[in-house]
Enzyme design. Structure first.
Site, PDB file in Angstrom:
ATOM      1  N   ASP A  21       1.073  -1.348   0.113  1.00  0.00           N
ATOM      2  CA  ASP A  21       0.607  -0.210   0.325  1.00  0.00           C
ATOM      3  C   ASP A  21       1.238   1.344  -0.177  1.00  0.00           C
ATOM      4  O   ASP A  21       1.639   1.214   0.702  1.00  0.00           O
ATOM      5  CB  ASP A  21      -0.944  -0.393   1.212  1.00  0.00           C
ATOM      6  CG  ASP A  21      -1.862   1.229   1.322  1.00  0.00           C
ATOM      7  OD1 ASP A  21      -1.960   2.202   0.016  1.00  0.00           O
ATOM      8  OD2 ASP A  21      -2.086   1.593   3.062  1.00  0.00           O
ATOM      9  N   ASN A  23      -1.094   4.748  -0.351  1.00  0.00           N
ATOM     10  CA  ASN A  23      -1.101   6.125  -0.103  1.00  0.00           C
ATOM     11  C   ASN A  23      -1.966   5.615   2.247  1.00  0.00           C
ATOM     12  O   ASN A  23      -2.721   6.838   1.900  1.00  0.00           O
ATOM     13  CB  ASN A  23      -2.257   6.199  -0.896  1.00  0.00           C
ATOM     14  CG  ASN A  23      -3.220   5.261  -1.431  1.00  0.00           C
ATOM     15  OD1 ASN A  23      -3.928   3.814  -0.351  1.00  0.00           O
ATOM     16  ND2 ASN A  23      -4.172   5.606  -2.355  1.00  0.00           N
ATOM     17  N   ASP A  25      -4.523   3.857   2.661  1.00  0.00           N
ATOM     18  CA  ASP A  25      -5.847   3.331   2.583  1.00  0.00           C
ATOM     19  C   ASP A  25      -6.661   1.895   3.269  1.00  0.00           C
ATOM     20  O   ASP A  25      -7.333   1.374   3.623  1.00  0.00           O
ATOM     21  CB  ASP A  25      -6.549   3.712   1.331  1.00  0.00           C
ATOM     22  CG  ASP A  25      -6.418   2.683   0.227  1.00  0.00           C
ATOM     23  OD1 ASP A  25      -5.046   2.245   0.595  1.00  0.00           O
ATOM     24  OD2 ASP A  25      -6.687   2.877  -0.932  1.00  0.00           O
ATOM     25  N   ASP A  29      -1.872  -1.831  -3.728  1.00  0.00           N
ATOM     26  CA  ASP A  29      -2.186  -0.405  -4.589  1.00  0.00           C
ATOM     27  C   ASP A  29      -0.906  -0.435  -5.954  1.00  0.00           C
ATOM     28  O   ASP A  29      -0.009  -0.808  -5.975  1.00  0.00           O
ATOM     29  CB  ASP A  29      -2.285   0.794  -4.827  1.00  0.00           C
ATOM     30  CG  ASP A  29      -1.724   1.610  -3.715  1.00  0.00           C
ATOM     31  OD1 ASP A  29      -0.610   1.550  -4.172  1.00  0.00           O
ATOM     32  OD2 ASP A  29      -1.818   2.551  -2.753  1.00  0.00           O
ATOM     33  N   ASP A  98      -4.139 -10.390 -16.333  1.00  0.00           N
ATOM     34  CA  ASP A  98      -5.406 -11.250 -15.447  1.00  0.00           C
ATOM     35  C   ASP A  98      -6.267 -11.081 -16.423  1.00  0.00           C
ATOM     36  O   ASP A  98      -6.807  -9.880 -16.870  1.00  0.00           O
ATOM     37  CB  ASP A  98      -5.581 -10.752 -14.545  1.00  0.00           C
ATOM     38  CG  ASP A  98      -6.174 -12.752 -14.027  1.00  0.00           C
ATOM     39  OD1 ASP A  98      -6.661 -13.475 -14.492  1.00  0.00           O
ATOM     40  OD2 ASP A  98      -5.518 -13.092 -12.617  1.00  0.00           O
ATOM     41  N   ASP A 199      -8.437 -16.423 -16.422  1.00  0.00           N
ATOM     42  CA  ASP A 199      -8.628 -17.057 -15.318  1.00  0.00           C
ATOM     43  C   ASP A 199     -10.097 -18.458 -16.109  1.00  0.00           C
ATOM     44  O   ASP A 199     -11.239 -18.469 -17.050  1.00  0.00           O
ATOM     45  CB  ASP A 199      -9.986 -16.476 -14.523  1.00  0.00           C
ATOM     46  CG  ASP A 199     -10.735 -16.959 -13.593  1.00  0.00           C
ATOM     47  OD1 ASP A 199      -9.783 -16.727 -12.451  1.00  0.00           O
ATOM     48  OD2 ASP A 199     -11.549 -15.936 -13.483  1.00  0.00           O
ATOM     49  N   GLU A 256      -5.600 -21.358 -17.235  1.00  0.00           N
ATOM     50  CA  GLU A 256      -6.347 -21.715 -15.444  1.00  0.00           C
ATOM     51  C   GLU A 256      -7.281 -23.012 -16.055  1.00  0.00           C
ATOM     52  O   GLU A 256      -8.240 -22.392 -16.437  1.00  0.00           O
ATOM     53  CB  GLU A 256      -7.025 -21.174 -14.800  1.00  0.00           C
ATOM     54  CG  GLU A 256      -6.851 -21.103 -13.175  1.00  0.00           C
ATOM     55  CD  GLU A 256      -7.754 -20.763 -12.514  1.00  0.00           C
ATOM     56  OE1 GLU A 256      -7.955 -20.629 -11.467  1.00  0.00           O
ATOM     57  OE2 GLU A 256      -9.236 -19.575 -13.186  1.00  0.00           O
ATOM     58  N   HIS A 329      -2.651 -17.419  -5.273  1.00  0.00           N
ATOM     59  CA  HIS A 329      -3.758 -16.087  -4.083  1.00  0.00           C
ATOM     60  C   HIS A 329      -5.006 -17.382  -3.969  1.00  0.00           C
ATOM     61  O   HIS A 329      -5.976 -17.085  -3.403  1.00  0.00           O
ATOM     62  CB  HIS A 329      -4.632 -15.447  -5.104  1.00  0.00           C
ATOM     63  CG  HIS A 329      -5.285 -15.723  -6.113  1.00  0.00           C
ATOM     64  ND1 HIS A 329      -4.281 -15.857  -7.432  1.00  0.00           N
ATOM     65  CD2 HIS A 329      -5.938 -15.458  -6.486  1.00  0.00           C
ATOM     66  CE1 HIS A 329      -5.415 -16.030  -8.233  1.00  0.00           C
ATOM     67  NE2 HIS A 329      -6.760 -15.688  -8.118  1.00  0.00           N
ATOM     68  N   ASP A 330      -5.367 -18.228  -5.139  1.00  0.00           N
ATOM     69  CA  ASP A 330      -6.433 -19.412  -3.566  1.00  0.00           C
ATOM     70  C   ASP A 330      -6.223 -20.362  -2.908  1.00  0.00           C
ATOM     71  O   ASP A 330      -7.297 -21.588  -3.057  1.00  0.00           O
ATOM     72  CB  ASP A 330      -7.049 -20.247  -5.814  1.00  0.00           C
ATOM     73  CG  ASP A 330      -8.348 -18.895  -6.281  1.00  0.00           C
ATOM     74  OD1 ASP A 330      -8.525 -17.602  -5.836  1.00  0.00           O
ATOM     75  OD2 ASP A 330      -7.319 -18.794  -7.995  1.00  0.00           O
TER      76      ASP A 330
HETATM   77  C1  NOJ Z   1      -9.967 -18.282 -10.013  1.00  0.00           C
HETATM   78  C2  NOJ Z   1      -9.351 -17.026  -9.573  1.00  0.00           C
HETATM   79  O1  NOJ Z   1      -8.181 -17.507  -9.487  1.00  0.00           O
HETATM   80  C3  NOJ Z   1     -10.450 -16.917  -8.666  1.00  0.00           C
HETATM   81  O2  NOJ Z   1      -9.800 -16.194  -7.616  1.00  0.00           O
HETATM   82  C4  NOJ Z   1     -11.744 -16.778  -8.547  1.00  0.00           C
HETATM   83  O3  NOJ Z   1     -12.779 -16.750  -8.244  1.00  0.00           O
HETATM   84  C5  NOJ Z   1     -12.723 -17.397  -9.850  1.00  0.00           C
HETATM   85  N1  NOJ Z   1     -11.741 -17.531 -10.673  1.00  0.00           N
HETATM   86  C6  NOJ Z   1     -13.622 -17.020 -10.381  1.00  0.00           C
HETATM   87  O4  NOJ Z   1     -13.298 -15.603 -11.342  1.00  0.00           O
END
Ligand code: NOJ
Length: 560
Positions: A21, A23, A25, A29, A98, A199, A256, A329-330
């Site tokens: 971050d 700024n 908040d 960013d 993405d 995605d 993906e 991130h998932d």
């Molecule tokens: C896969 C993404 O990596 C995930 O973070 C997202 O929730 C789902 N697709 C839906 O876009």
């Protein structure tokens, strides 16, 4: 095997909300990212994959896009983004954006129009159906719990959303939708980006008729994945996208693709098929799930992991290309899931990195992996932010009366927020991520685990990653060598070779806290050996025909 820059690259994924971050908040960013580009350059990475930064109401942290051609206010402006791209290129790195086009946000202007009336010109941009006997059009379950259909009062019909109800699925059968997507891709490519991560791209072609999924247990909703994963027109759509857009640029693409098999991946990534360069497959991250899906925890068996990786390595060899990842991130943090985030955190993080970076394919590092960031355990569900986690908790605990503690254990092991706690830059308040209140709590272990400390310590995980990345640049065998497993039955050791011309890489990895004995198979012969990297102090001259491995030990030899 054709030489390509994206085969020789190492990718680093940034999840912007949690990176840095600038700024105050409390939300990461674009200026924050710019301020850390030198850190990434020093690490040695080639390509940055940026999770979505487009305009979004943030129901799913940017994976619900309301304007594909503008930047989310919290992250900055288009001018900030242009500066980011220029600063990345100035340092000789590349940027992969993405591409989220299975669905939009329900606040996207197309959907706002689409829901207005049955004869609106945008109606057919989405998937609308009348109800069946007063219920949803079919029994599919959303990936984020509950029905995959939402009733809309205005026209008395339902729309399909495979994810949250604020993420309506686009109708790829409609050629106008496809054209809109291609135009939008060109908009970004013409700005000079270097690729797309796509995605859930193998969800875009649905089986016509959208049939009910088999439901032997009579559940309310069930996974309809067989009717939308790798659907009937998927290859046609991807080839069209390639012809109309991608073939005109020198870019890298990764699709993906949940539920993709090796046989299908050959079709998606085959060098002569003109679809995508590589896929993110899920087989190895599903091995610790039971029959009821990801929250149904199972211990991971090393033999299963070996079998799975070997199948993919051999399956795509000479045909397509693998992407290599153990977290994103998932997914939970790799060291907590596949290693040991307590006593052997440093050793096991290095061992796992060795494993991945010496395989055949393009490695992806997820932010914080390079300093060994771990999973988190927040006491209260109120500290969690992820829609998938919160919907699941509500369904299991509030609606089905399941034991909340058991559900929390599943979240500690598998929840997506494990990967989304703010990046730990230093040991100051909020780990140096923000001067304000972070949008999600920082992992309390930041005083011990942070980038500042890692950069200052020559024996850190961070410096080990730098070395691994340099080996890829120095030795073509790391990129282009063919893969063979050795000792396939061993329960603790994962060992393999890579062969290129007259050379072999020998990779020896102990996936346990025990001290198993490694025995080199007789058929592997050599006249000279050189120790390229190891996570313990090792005398390079030591004989390797038989020796005892230390906990989570990793060694790579070059044999000639
Ligand atoms: C896969 C993404 O990596 C995930 O973070 C997202 O929730 C789902 N697709 C839906 O876009």
């Amino acid at each position: 095997m054709k030489k390509q820059w994206w085969k020789e690259s190492v990718v680093y994924q940034i999840y912007p909300r949690s990176f840095k971050d600038s700024n105050g908040d409390g939300i990461g960013d674009i200026q924050g990212i710019i301020s850390k580009l030198d850190y990434l350059k020093d690490l040695g990475i080639d390509v940055i994959w940026l999770s979505p930064v487009y305009k979004s109401p943030n129901d799913d942290n940017g994976y619900d896009i309301s304007d594909y051609r503008d930047i989310m206010d919290e992250f900055g402006t288009m001018a900030d983004w242009e500066e980011l791209l220029a600063e990345i290129h100035k340092r000789g790195m590349k940027l992969m954006m993405d591409l989220v086009v299975n669905h939009t946000s329900d606040e996207h202007p197309w959907f706002i129009e689409s829901r207005k009336s049955k004869d609106n010109p945008y109606r057919d941009y989405y998937i609308w159906r009348p109800g069946k006997e007063g219920k949803e059009p079919n029994n599919w379950e959303s990936c984020f719990s509950g029905s995959a259909w939402e009733y809309d009062e205005t026209t008395g019909e339902y729309y399909l959303h495979l994810f949250s109800k604020k993420q309506p699925d686009l109708n790829w059968e409609n050629p106008k939708v496809r054209q809109e997507v291609y135009d939008m891709m060109k908009f970004w490519l013409d700005k000079g980006i270097d690729g797309f991560r796509m995605d859930v791209i193998n969800f875009i072609s649905k089986v016509p008729g959208l049939p009910d999924a088999p439901n032997p247990e009579g559940k309310k909703y069930v996974s309809g994945s067989r009717f939308f994963m790798n659907g009937p027109r998927i290859h046609e759509f991807l080839q069209e996208m390639n012809r109309e857009v991608l073939s005109k640029y020198d870019v890298m693409t990764v699709g993906e693709m949940p539920g993709v098999t090796v046989e299908e991946a050959k079709l998606y990534t085959g060098e002569d098929r003109n679809e995508v360069n590589m896929v993110f497959q899920f087989e190895h991250v599903d091995l610790d799930s039971g029959p009821n899906g990801k929250w149904d925890l199972r211990p991971l068996k090393l033999r299963d992991l070996k079998e799975s990786f070997t199948k993919w390595q051999k399956g795509l060899e000479g045909v397509g290309w693998n992407s290599l990842y153990l977290n994103n991130h998932d997914q939970p943090r790799m060291v907590s899931r596949f290693g040991n985030d307590q006593e052997y955190r440093v050793e096991s993080a290095k061992m796992l990195a060795t494993f991945l970076h010496m395989l055949q394919g393009t490695p992806y590092i997820y932010q914080g992996e390079e300093i060994g960031m771990t999973n988190v355990r927040f006491d209260s569900i109120d500290d969690y932010k992820d829609i998938e986690t919160l919907n699941m908790y509500r369904e299991k605990v509030m609606e089905n009366d399941e034991d909340p503690q058991k559900v929390m254990e599943a979240i500690y092991a598998k929840g997506r927020d494990n990967a989304r706690t703010p990046f730990q830059w230093d040991d100051s308040e909020n780990a140096g991520f923000t001067t304000g209140t972070p949008w999600m709590k920082v992992n309390p272990n930041y005083k011990e685990i942070n980038a500042k400390k890692a950069v200052e310590d020559p024996n850190s995980i961070y410096h080990y990653y730098r070395k691994l990345i340099q080996l890829r640049k120095q030795y073509p065998i790391v990129v282009y060598g063919s893969y063979d497993i050795i000792l396939p039955e061993h329960e603790q050791i994962y060992a393999y070779t890579r062969t290129h011309k007259n050379e072999k890489l020998l990779v020896i990895l102990n996936f346990s806290a025990d001290q198993p004995i490694f025995e080199l198979p007789k058929e592997i012969t050599f006249t000279t050996k050189e120790l390229l990297i190891s996570n313990y102090d090792v005398n390079g001259e030591e004989a390797i025909e038989i020796f005892t491995l230390k906990p989570y030990e990793a060694r790579v030899y070059l044999l000639k």
